[in-house]
Design a protein around this motif. Structure first.
Motif, PDB file in Angstrom:
ATOM      1  N   LEU A 201       0.812  -1.333   0.096  1.00  0.00           N
ATOM      2  CA  LEU A 201       0.069   0.027  -0.137  1.00  0.00           C
ATOM      3  C   LEU A 201       0.830   1.365  -0.110  1.00  0.00           C
ATOM      4  O   LEU A 201       0.243   2.336   0.186  1.00  0.00           O
ATOM      5  CB  LEU A 201      -1.096  -0.061   1.231  1.00  0.00           C
ATOM      6  N   ARG A 214      -7.098  -0.907  -3.420  1.00  0.00           N
ATOM      7  CA  ARG A 214      -6.084   0.032  -2.491  1.00  0.00           C
ATOM      8  C   ARG A 214      -6.993   0.084  -1.021  1.00  0.00           C
ATOM      9  O   ARG A 214      -6.742  -0.180  -0.175  1.00  0.00           O
ATOM     10  CB  ARG A 214      -5.479   0.942  -2.742  1.00  0.00           C
ATOM     11  N   ARG A 215      -8.358   0.845  -1.313  1.00  0.00           N
ATOM     12  CA  ARG A 215      -8.957   1.134  -0.260  1.00  0.00           C
ATOM     13  C   ARG A 215      -9.585  -0.134   0.473  1.00  0.00           C
ATOM     14  O   ARG A 215      -9.822  -0.136   1.642  1.00  0.00           O
ATOM     15  CB  ARG A 215     -10.154   2.064  -0.908  1.00  0.00           C
ATOM     16  N   CYS A 217      -8.169  -2.955   0.526  1.00  0.00           N
ATOM     17  CA  CYS A 217      -7.141  -3.419   1.666  1.00  0.00           C
ATOM     18  C   CYS A 217      -6.938  -2.489   2.853  1.00  0.00           C
ATOM     19  O   CYS A 217      -6.501  -3.233   4.040  1.00  0.00           O
ATOM     20  CB  CYS A 217      -5.608  -3.465   0.732  1.00  0.00           C
ATOM     21  N   GLN A 218      -7.123  -1.404   2.539  1.00  0.00           N
ATOM     22  CA  GLN A 218      -6.753  -0.444   3.884  1.00  0.00           C
ATOM     23  C   GLN A 218      -7.819  -0.821   5.043  1.00  0.00           C
ATOM     24  O   GLN A 218      -7.695  -0.950   6.200  1.00  0.00           O
ATOM     25  CB  GLN A 218      -7.000   0.939   3.505  1.00  0.00           C
ATOM     26  N   GLY A 222      -7.658  -2.954   8.555  1.00  0.00           N
ATOM     27  CA  GLY A 222      -8.203  -2.564   9.730  1.00  0.00           C
ATOM     28  C   GLY A 222      -9.281  -3.324  10.514  1.00  0.00           C
ATOM     29  O   GLY A 222      -9.702  -3.136  11.698  1.00  0.00           O
ATOM     30  N   ILE A 263       0.421  -7.241   3.728  1.00  0.00           N
ATOM     31  CA  ILE A 263       0.269  -5.819   3.952  1.00  0.00           C
ATOM     32  C   ILE A 263       1.181  -5.426   5.280  1.00  0.00           C
ATOM     33  O   ILE A 263       1.779  -4.383   5.255  1.00  0.00           O
ATOM     34  CB  ILE A 263      -1.200  -5.405   4.180  1.00  0.00           C
ATOM     35  N   MET A 267       4.514  -2.882   5.697  1.00  0.00           N
ATOM     36  CA  MET A 267       4.005  -1.349   5.830  1.00  0.00           C
ATOM     37  C   MET A 267       5.357  -0.617   6.373  1.00  0.00           C
ATOM     38  O   MET A 267       6.414  -1.161   7.278  1.00  0.00           O
ATOM     39  CB  MET A 267       3.169  -1.337   7.269  1.00  0.00           C
TER      40      MET A 267
END
Length: 271
Positions: A201, A214-215, A217-218, A222, A263, A267
């Motif tokens: 990301l 991407r959204r 995955c975010q 979470g 992911i 990071m």
């Protein structure tokens, strides 16, 4: 680029094709190893093995190679025999974007008793091989060989020749010095599995994810479920799963658990 709810098989093929070109161009700009790009390609075209190499002055240099993620064996490199056969019997047809299919070459009288015929007669687990010409000039050839365990299905509305042409066009615009660097890295065994220890990301977007992917995955990292994400983005669960399926193909993850792990592991590595 990503199929919508109720999308047809042609829509899915178009989406996968666009994703493939996106990944390919990102690799050609040096964002991540071409072996990783080939890994994604294998999953998208449902092939067993792929190798990118340069051949000239009777010398073959492997640029990148990949094996399907479900196959634990190491990627096979090419002998170059199929290209040599094409050079000898089809030199006038060699041009960027051209695909030569083993199944078609096998019907030719000249094919029998050649090194290519003997090599493929021993490949009992493979049924087809494609040779894609990326560039050809002054006796130097850059090509991709793709081996299949199952016969590939071509789509008349979106033939693979369109993708091969796009691959060749992208290759012509690759970043300077890419081939020499990739050859050195492949020889030293530096290319690892798909996008391992990579900031998926991060700002360089190494997996070539779309904004929606991407959204998702975010939200996934979470702790949200597919249903939670669907509610947040006002999309259907089926659409979210389609996005996730495409993300798995691009990152090499085999499911949500591994995707989240990849992911989390990457990071901050791009900072």
């Amino acid at each position: 680029m990503v199929p919508f709810a109720g999308a047809s098989e042609l829509h899915f093929r178009l989406a996968r094709g666009l994703d493939l070109i996106n990944n390919w161009n990102a690799g050609l700009y040096g964002r991540y190893p071409l072996s990783d790009v080939l890994s994604v390609m294998l999953r998208q075209v449902e092939a067993r093995n792929a190798v990118l190499y340069r051949f000239g002055s009777n010398r073959l240099e492997t640029v990148a190679a990949a094996r399907h993620s479900l196959d634990q064996a190491k990627p096979k490199v090419s002998s170059g025999n199929m290209l040599k056969y094409v050079q000898k019997y089809h030199a006038a047809k060699i041009e960027p974007g051209r695909i030569f299919r083993l199944s078609e070459l096998q019907t030719e009288p000249d094919f029998y008793q050649t090194a290519t015929q003997r090599e493929w007669a021993a490949q009992h687990d493979l049924v087809e091989n494609h040779l894609i010409i990326l560039s050809a000039s002054e006796g130097q050839y850059d090509v991709i060989e793709i081996a299949y365990a199952l016969l590939p299905e071509d789509c008349p509305e979106f033939p693979f020749s369109l993708l091969s042409t796009a691959l060749a066009n992208g290759w012509e615009n690759r970043v300077s010095g890419l081939v020499s660097r990739q050859v050195r890295n492949f020889g030293r065994g530096r290319s690892t599995g798909p996008l391992q220890e990579t900031d998926i990301l991060g700002p360089y977007n190494p997996a070539g994810l779309t904004r929606a992917e991407r959204r998702i995955c975010q939200l996934l990292v979470g702790g949200d479920t597919a249903k939670d994400i669907a509610d947040t983005l006002n999309l259907s669960v089926a659409t979210i799963r389609t996005h996730l399926h495409n993300t798995y193909a691009k990152t090499g993850a085999d499911g949500q658990v591994q995707l989240v792990a990849l992911i989390a592991a990457g990071m901050g590595r791009s900072e």
